[in-house]
Write a protein that holds these residues in place. Structure first.
Motif, mmCIF file in Angstrom:
data_model
loop_
_atom_site.group_PDB
_atom_site.id
_atom_site.type_symbol
_atom_site.label_atom_id
_atom_site.label_comp_id
_atom_site.label_asym_id
_atom_site.label_seq_id
_atom_site.Cartn_x
_atom_site.Cartn_y
_atom_site.Cartn_z
ATOM 1 N N ARG A 30 7.520 -2.373 32.393
ATOM 2 C CA ARG A 30 6.692 -2.142 31.211
ATOM 3 C C ARG A 30 7.528 -1.810 29.989
ATOM 4 N NH1 ARG A 30 1.361 -2.184 32.622
ATOM 5 N NH2 ARG A 30 0.949 -1.868 34.839
ATOM 6 N N SER A 31 8.826 -1.633 30.197
ATOM 7 C CA SER A 31 9.730 -1.429 29.064
ATOM 8 C C SER A 31 11.113 -1.902 29.466
ATOM 9 C CB SER A 31 9.774 0.046 28.635
ATOM 10 O OG SER A 31 10.352 0.851 29.648
ATOM 11 N N VAL A 32 11.906 -2.268 28.477
ATOM 12 C CA VAL A 32 13.279 -2.702 28.714
ATOM 13 C C VAL A 32 14.128 -2.251 27.538
ATOM 14 C CG1 VAL A 32 12.954 -4.980 27.624
ATOM 15 C CG2 VAL A 32 14.736 -4.663 29.358
ATOM 16 N N SER A 33 15.333 -1.772 27.822
ATOM 17 C CA SER A 33 16.229 -1.322 26.756
ATOM 18 C C SER A 33 17.237 -2.420 26.446
ATOM 19 C CB SER A 33 16.942 -0.035 27.147
ATOM 20 O OG SER A 33 17.703 -0.226 28.319
ATOM 21 N N LEU A 34 17.680 -2.447 25.207
ATOM 22 C CA LEU A 34 18.589 -3.482 24.745
ATOM 23 C C LEU A 34 19.558 -2.857 23.746
ATOM 24 C CD1 LEU A 34 18.351 -6.454 25.698
ATOM 25 C CD2 LEU A 34 17.434 -7.004 23.448
ATOM 26 N N ALA A 35 20.829 -2.729 24.148
ATOM 27 C CA ALA A 35 21.865 -2.196 23.266
ATOM 28 C C ALA A 35 22.489 -3.337 22.470
ATOM 29 C CB ALA A 35 22.926 -1.475 24.094
ATOM 30 N N PRO A 36 23.194 -3.052 21.369
ATOM 31 C CA PRO A 36 23.809 -4.119 20.578
ATOM 32 C C PRO A 36 24.670 -5.045 21.443
ATOM 33 C CG PRO A 36 23.907 -2.074 19.362
ATOM 34 C CD PRO A 36 23.378 -1.729 20.724
ATOM 35 N N GLY A 37 24.449 -6.350 21.284
ATOM 36 C CA GLY A 37 25.181 -7.355 22.043
ATOM 37 C C GLY A 37 24.512 -7.748 23.334
ATOM 38 N N ASN A 50 23.641 -4.047 14.326
ATOM 39 C CA ASN A 50 24.984 -3.471 14.327
ATOM 40 C C ASN A 50 25.091 -2.289 15.275
ATOM 41 O OD1 ASN A 50 25.180 -5.265 12.086
ATOM 42 N ND2 ASN A 50 26.778 -3.969 11.201
ATOM 43 N N ALA A 51 24.038 -1.457 15.344
ATOM 44 C CA ALA A 51 24.153 -0.217 16.103
ATOM 45 C C ALA A 51 22.886 0.187 16.841
ATOM 46 C CB ALA A 51 24.570 0.928 15.168
ATOM 47 N N ARG A 52 21.726 -0.291 16.440
ATOM 48 C CA ARG A 52 20.467 0.211 16.981
ATOM 49 C C ARG A 52 20.265 -0.200 18.438
ATOM 50 N NH1 ARG A 52 16.108 2.537 15.175
ATOM 51 N NH2 ARG A 52 16.787 2.320 12.999
ATOM 52 N N ILE A 53 19.829 0.760 19.256
ATOM 53 C CA ILE A 53 19.409 0.513 20.628
ATOM 54 C C ILE A 53 17.888 0.429 20.638
ATOM 55 C CG2 ILE A 53 19.369 1.408 22.994
ATOM 56 C CD1 ILE A 53 21.977 2.901 22.310
ATOM 57 N N ALA A 90 46.492 -16.162 24.069
ATOM 58 C CA ALA A 90 45.823 -15.156 23.222
ATOM 59 C C ALA A 90 45.188 -14.141 24.155
ATOM 60 C CB ALA A 90 44.767 -15.810 22.331
ATOM 61 N N PRO A 91 44.957 -12.914 23.696
ATOM 62 C CA PRO A 91 44.323 -11.906 24.551
ATOM 63 C C PRO A 91 42.799 -11.952 24.477
ATOM 64 C CG PRO A 91 45.037 -10.899 22.510
ATOM 65 C CD PRO A 91 45.444 -12.351 22.431
ATOM 66 N N PHE A 92 42.171 -11.339 25.471
ATOM 67 C CA PHE A 92 40.750 -11.039 25.433
ATOM 68 C C PHE A 92 40.566 -9.614 24.903
ATOM 69 C CE2 PHE A 92 40.009 -14.242 28.990
ATOM 70 C CZ PHE A 92 39.189 -15.073 28.236
ATOM 71 N N MET A 93 39.366 -9.346 24.359
ATOM 72 C CA MET A 93 39.029 -8.023 23.843
ATOM 73 C C MET A 93 38.123 -7.283 24.820
ATOM 74 S SD MET A 93 40.466 -8.118 20.844
ATOM 75 C CE MET A 93 41.684 -9.321 21.357
ATOM 76 N N TYR A 94 38.170 -5.965 24.769
ATOM 77 C CA TYR A 94 37.117 -5.100 25.323
ATOM 78 C C TYR A 94 36.870 -4.030 24.273
ATOM 79 C CZ TYR A 94 41.227 -2.328 26.767
ATOM 80 O OH TYR A 94 42.416 -1.636 26.791
ATOM 81 N N HIS A 95 35.614 -3.708 24.038
ATOM 82 C CA HIS A 95 35.324 -2.833 22.895
ATOM 83 C C HIS A 95 33.903 -2.319 22.930
ATOM 84 C CE1 HIS A 95 32.983 -6.057 20.892
ATOM 85 N NE2 HIS A 95 33.905 -6.872 21.362
ATOM 86 N N CYS A 96 33.648 -1.310 22.111
ATOM 87 C CA CYS A 96 32.292 -0.865 21.832
ATOM 88 C C CYS A 96 31.612 -1.910 20.956
ATOM 89 C CB CYS A 96 32.305 0.481 21.117
ATOM 90 S SG CYS A 96 30.658 1.055 20.636
ATOM 91 N N HIS A 97 30.356 -2.250 21.283
ATOM 92 C CA HIS A 97 29.658 -3.254 20.473
ATOM 93 C C HIS A 97 28.787 -2.641 19.383
ATOM 94 C CE1 HIS A 97 28.189 -7.285 19.524
ATOM 95 N NE2 HIS A 97 29.132 -7.721 20.324
ATOM 96 N N ILE A 98 28.927 -1.340 19.125
ATOM 97 C CA ILE A 98 28.499 -0.826 17.817
ATOM 98 C C ILE A 98 29.558 -1.337 16.859
ATOM 99 C CG2 ILE A 98 28.190 1.239 16.403
ATOM 100 C CD1 ILE A 98 27.162 2.667 18.899
ATOM 101 N N LEU A 99 29.183 -2.228 15.978
ATOM 102 C CA LEU A 99 30.181 -3.029 15.263
ATOM 103 C C LEU A 99 31.075 -2.184 14.369
ATOM 104 C CD1 LEU A 99 28.082 -6.221 14.443
ATOM 105 C CD2 LEU A 99 29.512 -5.720 16.448
ATOM 106 N N GLU A 100 30.546 -1.116 13.813
ATOM 107 C CA GLU A 100 31.378 -0.234 12.991
ATOM 108 C C GLU A 100 32.425 0.481 13.853
ATOM 109 O OE1 GLU A 100 27.988 -1.468 10.759
ATOM 110 O OE2 GLU A 100 28.082 -0.499 12.718
#
Length: 503
Positions: A289-296, A258-261, A480-490
Motif C-alpha cells: 500500500r506504500s513504497v519508498s523511493l530515494a533519489p536515483g 536531487n534529495a527528496r525521499i 576508466a574507473p567506476f563511481m560509488y557515491h551518495c545519490h543526494i546530488l549535492e
C-alpha cells in the motif's frame, strides 16, 4: 503472488498523439501549481494539467542508433512565466530511450551547452569507459559516440549528467530522462506495455519556484541537506493529472529529485503490486500500500483502475528534511509538505464499463534470477558516508571513509568476476548509496534481515544503519574507473563519492 501489504499489444515506436512534450525552446509544461507560494500564480492552482509523456526514441526503429543533444532553453511551467532550463532534444528533461537486450546501440550525445557535461547511464551494466561518469566529459560543441552493449534483463533505468561539481545543478535544471531495457522473452507475462497509455514513465521531482519561475536554492544548508523544492512535478508537469484506461496500468516510478525521499501511497489507500526494482523484475509480485523511493531509485508497480474511480498518488513528508532535527531545510523551517501527505499525481480512469473485457490476471511468477551464493564472497569492505562538521570548505565535510572525492585517486581495486560484501553505513541522515556498473542484493539491514522493500536486484539503496550488500563485479573498469557515491546530488558534488577499478 506474495502479499506483504498492511490487453495491450506491443506497438514499437508508437506515436502518442494525445500528449506531446519538450518540443521547442519554450514548451508550456503546465499552467497551475498545487503548492504555489505566490499570489500571482496561485490562481491557476485549481486547474490540473495533463501529464506530459516524454517522446519515445526506440533504437530498433532508428537503425540501432539514438541521438541526444543537451541544450539550454526556457520553459513555461506556469502560464506566462518562463524559467531558464536545460534539456535533451527539448527544453526540459529528455525523451524516453528504449533499448533492447542483446543489441549494440550507437549513441550520439552532442553538447550544445556553454559548459562541460556528461551522460551517465544509471543502472546500465556496461564497461566503465562508456558509463558516462565524470571521466567522460563532453566539452561544449563536442559529440560523444559510445556504443552500448545491452546484455541485461528488462528494467527501468535513468540517464543524467555526472560532471563532478556540476551534477546537482545540471540535473536540477532539467537534464535527465528515462531509459527502458526491453526483453522480448518477457512478453508472455502479459504486463501492460502500451507506452504512454497503460505503461507510463513517471519522473518525480521537486523544484523551488519564485513568482512562477524555477530558481536554484543556494547556500551551505542546501549543500549539506540537498536541494528540496516547494513544488512537486511529474515529467516536468506541476499539478499533473493522468488519464488512464480503466484496467491494469504499469507505473514506472523514477526518483529524479536531487534529495527528496518519497513515501508513496494512494489517497484512497488502494493496494497495488510492486513488480520491479532498479535491476528489473522481482521473482513474484508483492502487494503493498506504500513504497519508498530515494533519489536515483526506480520501482515499477501495477495499479488496477478497473473500478473507474479517481485517485491521487501522494507522498508523506521527507524525514531527511530536518536531518534528525539537527538542521532545518534550505531557508529554515521544516519540509514544505510537513503538514501531511502531499499530492504527486492525480489519476482519472476511463469508463469502467469496458474494464472487464480488458482485465488481465497478474502473473504469479515474474522472473527467475540466478542467485549468487554468499559463500563466494572473497572480501568484505566497509564504507561510511561522512558528514563531518569540521572543515566546511567546499563540501561541508562530505566524504566517504573520511576522504573527499579526488578525480586522480583510485579508492578501491577489485577483481573482475569476484563477489564481495560491502557494508555501508551513514552519518546524521539517510543516504541513497549508488554503485556504478553493478547490481547487488541486500543481505542484512541493521544487523537483522533485510526489509521487505530491500528485495530484488538493486543499484541504489537507502542506508543509515549498516547495510550489507552482496556485490558481483561483471564489468571491466581498466581504462576508466567506476563511481560509488551518495545519490543526494549535492552530497555527490561535495565529495561524498569514491571510485574503483577492476584488475
Amino acid at each position: 503472488m506474495r502479499d506483504d501489504s498492511t490487453d495491450a499489444k506491443p506497438r514499437g515506436t508508437m506515436k502518442v498523439k494525445r500528449r506531446s512534450l519538450f518540443l521547442g525552446a519554450a514548451a508550456v509544461i503546465g499552467g497551475g501549481g498545487l503548492y504555489a507560494t505566490s499570489r500571482l500564480w496561485r490562481a491557476d492552482s485549481l486547474n490540473p494539467q495533463p501529464l506530459q509523456i516524454p517522446p519515445l526514441l526506440d533504437s530498433r526503429s532508428s537503425g540501432q542508433s539514438v541521438s541526444l543533444t543537451a541544450r539550454a532553453a526556457r520553459t513555461q511551467f506556469f502560464a506566462g512565466r518562463e524559467s531558464p532550463t536545460q534539456g535533451y532534444n527539448g527544453s526540459y528533461l529528455g525523451p524516453t530511450l528504449r533499448l533492447y537486450r542483446g543489441d549494440d546501440v550507437q549513441i550520439s550525445v552532442t553538447n550544445a551547452l556553454a559548459s562541460d557535461t556528461s551522460v551517465h547511464w544509471h543502472g546500465l551494466l556496461i564497461p566503465a569507459e562508456v558509463d558516462g561518469g565524470p571521466h567522460q566529459l563532453i566539452r561544449p560543441g563536442e559529440t560523444w559516440r559510445p556504443v552500448l552493449a545491452v546484455r541485461q534483463p528488462a528494467a527501468t533505468l535513468f540517464y543524467h549528467p555526472h560532471v563532478h561539481g556540476q551534477t546537482a545543478a545540471q540535473v536540477y535544471s532539467g537534464l535527465a530522462g528515462v531509459l527502458l531495457i526491453a526483453d522480448d522473452s518477457q512478453r508472455d507475462l502479459g504486463l501492460p506495455d502500451e507506452y504512454g497509455v497503460d505503461d507510463l514513465p513517471l519522473v518525480l521531482q521537486d523544484r523551488e519556484f519564485d513568482d512562477g519561475r524555477m530558481v536554484l536554492p543556494p547556500g551551505m544548508m542546501t549543500a549539506m541537506q540537498g536541494r528540496r523544492g516547494d513544488t512537486l512535478m511529474v515529467n516536468g508537469t506541476p499539478h499533473a493529472v493522468a488519464r488512464v484506461p480503466a484496467r491494469l496500468v504499469r507505473l514506472r516510478l523514477v526518483n529524479g529529485s536531487n534529495a527528496r525521499i518519497y513515501e508513496l501511497s494512494f489517497d484512497d489507500d488502494r493496494a497495488f503490486h510492486w513488480i520491479a526494482t532498479e535491476g528489473g523484475l522481482l521473482d513474484a509480485p508483492v502487494q503493498l500500500r506504500s513504497v519508498s523511493l530515494a533519489p536515483g531509485q526506480r520501482a515499477e508497480v501495477l495499479v488496477d483502475f478497473s473500478d473507474g474511480r479517481k485517485t491521487t498518488l501522494v507522498t508523506a513528508p521527507d524525514a531527511n528534511a530536518s536531518m534528525g532535527g539537527m538542521m532545518g531545510p534550505p531557508g529554515g523551517g521544516s519540509d514544505s509538505f510537513a503538514g501531511g501527505p502531499a499530492p504527486v499525481l492525480m489519476f482519472e480512469p476511463g469508463l469502467a464499463a469496458v474494464a472487464e473485457a480488458a482485465r488481465k490476471p497478474i502473473a504469479l511468477q515474474l522472473a527467475k534470477h540466478e542467485r549468487v551464493d554468499v559463500s563466494r564472497a572473497i572480501k568484505r569492505r566497509r564504507f561510511t558516508l561522512d558528514m563531518g562538521m569540521g572543515g566546511m570548505g567546499g563540501g561541508g565535510g562530505l566524504s566517504i571513509n573520511g576522504r573527499a572525492f579526488e578525480m586522480g585517486r583510485i579508492d578501491e581495486r577489485v577483481r573482475l568476476g569476484d563477489v564481495e560484501i560491502w557494508e555501508v553505513s551513514a552519518q546524521m541522515m539517510s543516504h541513497p548509496f549508488h554503485v556504478h556498473g553493478v547490481h547487488f542484493e541486500v543481505l542484512r539491514r541493521g544487523g537483522g534481515p533485510p526489509a521487505i522493500r530491500d528485495q530484488g536486484l538493486r543499484d541504489t539503496v537507502l542506508v543509515k544503519e549498516p547495510v550489507e550488500l552482496l556485490v558481483r563485479f561483471t564489468q571491466p573498469a581498466r581504462e576508466a574507473p567506476f563511481m560509488y557515491h551518495c545519490h543526494i546530488l549535492e552530497h555527490e558534488d561535495g565529495g561524498m563519492m569514491g571510485q574503483f577499478v577492476t584488475d
